[in-house]
Scaffold this motif. Structure first.
Motif, PDB file in Angstrom:
ATOM      1  N   VAL A  31       0.839  -1.211   0.000  1.00 41.38           N
ATOM      2  CA  VAL A  31       0.000   0.000   0.000  1.00 41.38           C
ATOM      3  C   VAL A  31       0.867   1.251   0.000  1.00 41.38           C
ATOM      4  N   THR A  32       1.980   1.213   0.732  1.00 42.71           N
ATOM      5  CA  THR A  32       2.888   2.373   0.771  1.00 42.71           C
ATOM      6  C   THR A  32       3.465   2.666  -0.612  1.00 42.71           C
ATOM      7  N   ILE A  33       3.941   1.606  -1.285  1.00 42.97           N
ATOM      8  CA  ILE A  33       4.509   1.796  -2.634  1.00 42.97           C
ATOM      9  C   ILE A  33       3.437   2.285  -3.604  1.00 42.97           C
ATOM     10  N   TYR A  34       2.240   1.698  -3.526  1.00 43.99           N
ATOM     11  CA  TYR A  34       1.153   2.120  -4.414  1.00 43.99           C
ATOM     12  C   TYR A  34       0.777   3.582  -4.169  1.00 43.99           C
ATOM     13  N   GLN A  35       0.652   3.930  -2.876  1.00 40.58           N
ATOM     14  CA  GLN A  35       0.290   5.306  -2.542  1.00 40.58           C
ATOM     15  C   GLN A  35       1.367   6.286  -2.999  1.00 40.58           C
ATOM     16  N   TYR A  36       2.617   5.889  -2.863  1.00 34.69           N
ATOM     17  CA  TYR A  36       3.715   6.761  -3.307  1.00 34.69           C
ATOM     18  C   TYR A  36       3.649   6.990  -4.809  1.00 34.69           C
ATOM     19  N   LYS A  37       3.429   5.919  -5.567  1.00 38.49           N
ATOM     20  CA  LYS A  37       3.356   6.075  -7.015  1.00 38.49           C
ATOM     21  C   LYS A  37       2.160   6.917  -7.433  1.00 38.49           C
ATOM     22  N   GLU A  38       1.045   6.739  -6.746  1.00 35.92           N
ATOM     23  CA  GLU A  38      -0.135   7.546  -7.042  1.00 35.92           C
ATOM     24  C   GLU A  38       0.146   9.031  -6.798  1.00 35.92           C
ATOM     25  N   GLN A  39       0.785   9.310  -5.657  1.00 31.16           N
ATOM     26  CA  GLN A  39       1.097  10.713  -5.344  1.00 31.16           C
ATOM     27  C   GLN A  39       2.099  11.286  -6.332  1.00 31.16           C
ATOM     28  N   THR A  40       3.077  10.454  -6.746  1.00 28.09           N
ATOM     29  CA  THR A  40       4.056  10.931  -7.729  1.00 28.09           C
ATOM     30  C   THR A  40       3.385  11.234  -9.059  1.00 28.09           C
ATOM     31  N   GLU A  41       2.473  10.336  -9.480  1.00 26.34           N
ATOM     32  CA  GLU A  41       1.757  10.575 -10.734  1.00 26.34           C
ATOM     33  C   GLU A  41       0.917  11.832 -10.648  1.00 26.34           C
ATOM     34  N   GLU A  42       0.234  12.005  -9.519  1.00 26.92           N
ATOM     35  CA  GLU A  42      -0.586  13.215  -9.358  1.00 26.92           C
ATOM     36  C   GLU A  42       0.285  14.473  -9.348  1.00 26.92           C
ATOM     37  N   TYR A  43       1.428  14.359  -8.681  1.00 24.39           N
ATOM     38  CA  TYR A  43       2.331  15.516  -8.630  1.00 24.39           C
ATOM     39  C   TYR A  43       2.829  15.874 -10.027  1.00 24.39           C
ATOM     40  N   ASN A  44       3.297  14.880 -10.805  1.00 28.64           N
ATOM     41  CA  ASN A  44       3.803  15.151 -12.152  1.00 28.64           C
ATOM     42  C   ASN A  44       2.707  15.664 -13.081  1.00 28.64           C
ATOM     43  N   GLN A  45       1.496  15.077 -12.936  1.00 28.48           N
ATOM     44  CA  GLN A  45       0.392  15.549 -13.766  1.00 28.48           C
ATOM     45  C   GLN A  45       0.017  16.982 -13.418  1.00 28.48           C
ATOM     46  N   GLY A  46      -0.013  17.267 -12.127  1.00 35.48           N
ATOM     47  CA  GLY A  46      -0.316  18.644 -11.714  1.00 35.48           C
ATOM     48  C   GLY A  46       0.745  19.626 -12.181  1.00 35.48           C
ATOM     49  N   ARG A  47       1.992  19.193 -12.114  1.00 34.15           N
ATOM     50  CA  ARG A  47       3.076  20.079 -12.554  1.00 34.15           C
ATOM     51  C   ARG A  47       2.996  20.338 -14.053  1.00 34.15           C
ATOM     52  N   LEU A  48       2.675  19.260 -14.842  1.00 36.31           N
ATOM     53  CA  LEU A  48       2.515  19.446 -16.285  1.00 36.31           C
ATOM     54  C   LEU A  48       1.353  20.386 -16.583  1.00 36.31           C
ATOM     55  N   ASP A  49       0.255  20.228 -15.828  1.00 33.91           N
ATOM     56  CA  ASP A  49      -0.893  21.126 -16.045  1.00 33.91           C
ATOM     57  C   ASP A  49      -0.515  22.571 -15.745  1.00 33.91           C
ATOM     58  N   ARG A  50       0.246  22.777 -14.685  1.00 35.75           N
ATOM     59  CA  ARG A  50       0.645  24.154 -14.339  1.00 35.75           C
ATOM     60  C   ARG A  50       1.552  24.739 -15.414  1.00 35.75           C
ATOM     61  N   LYS A  51       2.453  23.928 -15.937  1.00 35.70           N
ATOM     62  CA  LYS A  51       3.347  24.426 -16.976  1.00 35.70           C
ATOM     63  C   LYS A  51       2.586  24.698 -18.270  1.00 35.70           C
ATOM     64  N   GLU A  52       1.604  23.819 -18.578  1.00 34.79           N
ATOM     65  CA  GLU A  52       0.770  24.066 -19.756  1.00 34.79           C
ATOM     66  C   GLU A  52       0.043  25.404 -19.623  1.00 34.79           C
ATOM     67  N   ASN A  53      -0.531  25.605 -18.448  1.00 35.74           N
ATOM     68  CA  ASN A  53      -1.258  26.870 -18.233  1.00 35.74           C
ATOM     69  C   ASN A  53      -0.318  28.067 -18.348  1.00 35.74           C
ATOM     70  N   ALA A  54       0.888  27.920 -17.774  1.00 35.34           N
ATOM     71  CA  ALA A  54       1.835  29.043 -17.822  1.00 35.34           C
ATOM     72  C   ALA A  54       2.294  29.319 -19.250  1.00 35.34           C
ATOM     73  N   ILE A 166      -0.231  23.779 -33.439  1.00 34.62           N
ATOM     74  CA  ILE A 166      -0.253  22.789 -32.351  1.00 34.62           C
ATOM     75  C   ILE A 166       0.953  23.041 -31.449  1.00 34.62           C
ATOM     76  N   LEU A 167       0.675  23.168 -30.149  1.00 34.58           N
ATOM     77  CA  LEU A 167       1.727  23.388 -29.149  1.00 34.58           C
ATOM     78  C   LEU A 167       2.087  22.041 -28.522  1.00 34.58           C
ATOM     79  N   ASN A 168       3.367  21.747 -28.468  1.00 35.50           N
ATOM     80  CA  ASN A 168       3.856  20.505 -27.848  1.00 35.50           C
ATOM     81  C   ASN A 168       4.843  20.846 -26.751  1.00 35.50           C
ATOM     82  N   LEU A 169       4.557  20.283 -25.558  1.00 34.39           N
ATOM     83  CA  LEU A 169       5.450  20.443 -24.410  1.00 34.39           C
ATOM     84  C   LEU A 169       6.049  19.084 -24.067  1.00 34.39           C
ATOM     85  N   GLN A 170       7.375  19.035 -23.972  1.00 32.85           N
ATOM     86  CA  GLN A 170       8.098  17.801 -23.631  1.00 32.85           C
ATOM     87  C   GLN A 170       8.517  17.883 -22.161  1.00 32.85           C
ATOM     88  N   TYR A 171       7.839  17.053 -21.326  1.00 26.29           N
ATOM     89  CA  TYR A 171       8.104  17.105 -19.883  1.00 26.29           C
ATOM     90  C   TYR A 171       8.674  15.753 -19.447  1.00 26.29           C
TER      91      TYR A 171
END
Length: 486
Positions: A31-54, A166-171
Motif C-alpha cells: 500500500v505504501t509503494i502504491y500510494q507513493y506512485k499515485e502521489q508521484t503521478e498526481e504531482y507530475n500531472q499537476g506540474r505538467l498542467d501548471r506548466k501548460e497553463n503558464a 499545435i503546441l507541444n510540451l516535452q516534460y
C-alpha cells in the motif's frame, strides 16, 4: 493441508500469528509503494498542467501583444515565435515545439546539435486525438532511459479561438529523488517490521502457550482416565469460557464414568456369583447322585442276619467316604480360587523348587531342562510349586490319546525375569477354545472343575508377571510363564 492438520494447536496458533504479521507487513509495504506512485503521478500531472497553463498564458499574451508585428495565421508561426519560444522555454525549463495543423514541425526550442525526442511529423493518432477530444488535448507517455517522457499536445488559437497551430510540451519525469526517498523509507520500515516480527514471535510463543496450557491440563487428565480407578476432576482458575465448558464436560464425564464403573462392578460381581453358584451346585450334584443310589441300594439289601453284612457295610462306608472326599475337594478348590493368593515371598533358587515340584510326577516322559544351576528370585515357594504342578498336570492330561508322549519343562533367565516353559506334544487347543483357556470353570476334560489355569493366572498376575501360550492342533501346546525376580 493434511500435514498442517497433524500439527498441535499450539504450533498452529504460533504459525497463524506469524503469518498474520508477515501478511500485514507485506500489505502495508504494498500500500505504501502504491500510494507513493499515485502521489508521484498526481504531482507530475499537476506540474505538467501548471506548466501548460503558464506556457499557454505566455503564448496568448505574446500573440495579443503589440510587440508581435506578424499576422496571427498558421503560415506565420515560425516568424511569430522566432525568438519568443526560447525565452518561454528558459523560463519554464522544458522543451517547447510548435507544429502546423498538419502536424509538421515548424519551430522548436531545441537548437544546435542537441537531439530532440520530438518527432518532425506528428502521427495521425495525435492529430485525431486533438480533433476528437472535447478539450482538444492529447497526452502521450513514453519511457526513455528509465525516465517517463510526457508529451502534451494542444491547439494554439487566434483571437477568435480558431486553431492556427499545435503546441507541444516535452516534460521529462525524473523521479530519482522520489525513488531514493521511497527506498530509504522502505529500509526504515524493514527495520521496524523486523523488530515487530521478533516481538510477534515472542508474543505468539507466550500467547499460544497460555491458550494451550489449559487444554494440555485437560488432555493429561483425559489420558490418565481409567475405568477401574477413581479419577480426579479438573479444577482450573481464570480459564476462558470455552475451556471452562470443556472442563465441566470432562468433570461430568468423570462422575458418569464412576457411576458406570460402580454399576458395572456390581453387575459383574452378581454375575460371577451366579455362575459360581451354578458351578458349585453342578459339581456337588455329581457325587450326591451316586451317594443317593448307594444308600437306596444298601437300604433295600440290608439284612442284619446276612453273614457278609460286615463286608457290605465296609464297602458302603468306603463308597460314601470317597464321595464325601470328592465333595470336600470341590469345596476346597472353590475356596482356594475365590480368595486372592496370599504371598509369602522368600529368596529361593527357582531351579531347585521346580525340580522339587516335578518329583511328584512319576511319568518317565517328563524332561526338565535348565541352562544355569542357580536362578535366584524373590517368590513364594508354595505358589511357584502350584504353578508348575497345574501346568504339568494339564500337559499330562492332554497326552491321554497320544502314543509317543513327551513333556518338556524349561527354566531360564531373561532380562532379569524368570521364564518357565511347559511344552507337550498333545492334541493341542482349538481356535474356538483358545479364548476360554483362562476362564474359571472352563475345561475340556470329563472330570475336574476347570479352575487350575484360572488359579495359575491369578498367582502370576499377583506378582506382576504374565502367562501366555501357543498351540497347534495335533502338534502340541507350549505355556510360557514370566515372573519378575524381585
Amino acid at each position: 493441508m493434511l500435514k498442517l492438520n497433524k500439527l498441535s494447536l499450539r504450533i498452529r496458533i504460533f504459525i497463524a500469528m506469524l503469518v498474520l504479521v508477515l501478511l500485514t507487513s507485506v500489505l502495508i509495504a504494498a500500500v505504501t509503494i502504491y500510494q507513493y506512485k499515485e502521489q508521484t503521478e498526481e504531482y507530475n500531472q499537476g506540474r505538467l498542467d501548471r506548466k501548460e497553463n503558464a506556457v499557454t498564458a505566455s503564448i496568448n499574451y505574446w500573440l495579443n501583444s503589440t510587440q508581435n508585428s506578424f499576422e496571427i495565421i498558421e503560415e506565420n508561426l515560425a516568424f511569430i515565435f522566432k525568438d519568443k519560444i526560447y525565452e518561454i522555454s528558459n523560463i519554464e525549463k522544458l522543451e517547447i515545439n510548435i507544429y502546423n495543423l498538419k502536424g509538421k514541425l515548424v519551430k522548436s526550442s531545441r537548437a544546435g546539435f542537441i537531439k530532440s525526442e520530438a518527432p518532425r511529423q506528428l502521427e495521425n493518432i495525435v492529430l485525431k486525438g486533438l480533433e476528437n477530444n472535447t478539450d482538444h488535448r492529447f497526452i502521450d507517455v513514453k519511457e526513455i532511459k528509465s525516465n517517463s517522457l510526457q508529451s502534451s499536445y494542444l491547439y494554439i488559437t487566434d483571437n477568435k479561438f480558431k486553431p492556427i497551430g499545435i503546441l507541444n510540451l516535452q516534460y521529462v519525469q525524473d523521479n530519482t529523488v522520489q525513488d531514493k526517498d521511497l527506498e530509504e523509507f522502505l529500509i526504515r520500515m524493514a527495520y521496524v517490521y523486523f523488530l515487530m516480527f521478533v516481538l510477534a514471535i515472542l508474543l505468539a510463543y507466550f500467547l499460544s502457550s497460555y491458550i494451550t496450557r489449559s487444554i494440555k491440563a485437560v488432555t493429561e487428565k483425559m489420558r490418565l482416565t481409567r475405568l477401574n480407578k477413581q479419577n480426579e476432576k479438573i479444577i482450573l482458575n481464570n480459564a476462558s469460557t470455552e475451556i471452562y465448558t470443556l472442563v465441566n464436560a470432562y468433570n461430568y464425564m468423570v462422575d458418569e464414568l464412576e457411576n458406570s464403573a460402580i454399576r458395572l462392578a456390581k453387575s459383574e460381581r452378581e454375575q460371577a456369583w451366579r455362575e459360581m453358584a451354578k458351578q458349585v451346585a453342578h459339581e456337588i450334584k455329581n457325587p450326591l447322585t451316586p451317594m443317593r443310589l448307594t444308600v437306596q441300594s444298601f437300604q433295600r439289601r440290608f439284612n442284619p442276619e446276612d453273614p457278609e453284612i460286615k463286608d457290605k457295610l465296609n464297602d458302603f462306608s468306603t463308597t460314601l467316604i470317597q464321595q464325601i472326599d470328592t465333595m470336600s475337594s470341590i469345596a476346597s478348590a472353590f475356596s482356594n480360587f475365590a480368595k486372592m493368593p496370599t504371598k509369602k515371598p522368600e529368596q529361593l533358587n527357582v531351579i531347585d523348587v521346580v525340580k522339587h515340584a516335578l518329583d511328584i510326577f512319576t511319568e518317565d516322559y517328563i524332561s526338565y531342562f535348565y541352562k544355569e544351576e542357580i536362578i535366584q528370585a524373590y517368590l513364594d515357594k508354595t505358589q511357584l510349586i502350584r504353578i508348575v504342578n497345574n501346568l504339568v498336570k494339564n500337559a499330562t492330561q492332554a497326552l491321554n490319546e497320544v502314543e509317543n508322549k513327551k513333556i518338556e519343562v524349561t527354566v531360564s533367565e531373561t532380562n532379569n525375569k524368570v521364564e518357565i516353559l511347559v511344552a507337550d506334544n498333545g492334541k493341542g487347543i482349538s481356535e474356538e477354545d483358545k479364548e476360554k483357556v483362562f476362564e474359571p470353570k472352563f475345561t475340556t476334560k470329563t472330570s475336574g472343575m476347570g479352575l487350575g489355569l484360572a488359579m495359575v493366572k491369578n498367582i502370576v498376575e499377583a506378582y506382576g508377571g504374565t502367562i501366555s501360550f501357543t498351540s497347534q492342533l495335533n502338534i502340541g501346546t507350549v505355556f510360557k510363564v514370566v515372573l519378575p525376580k524381585n
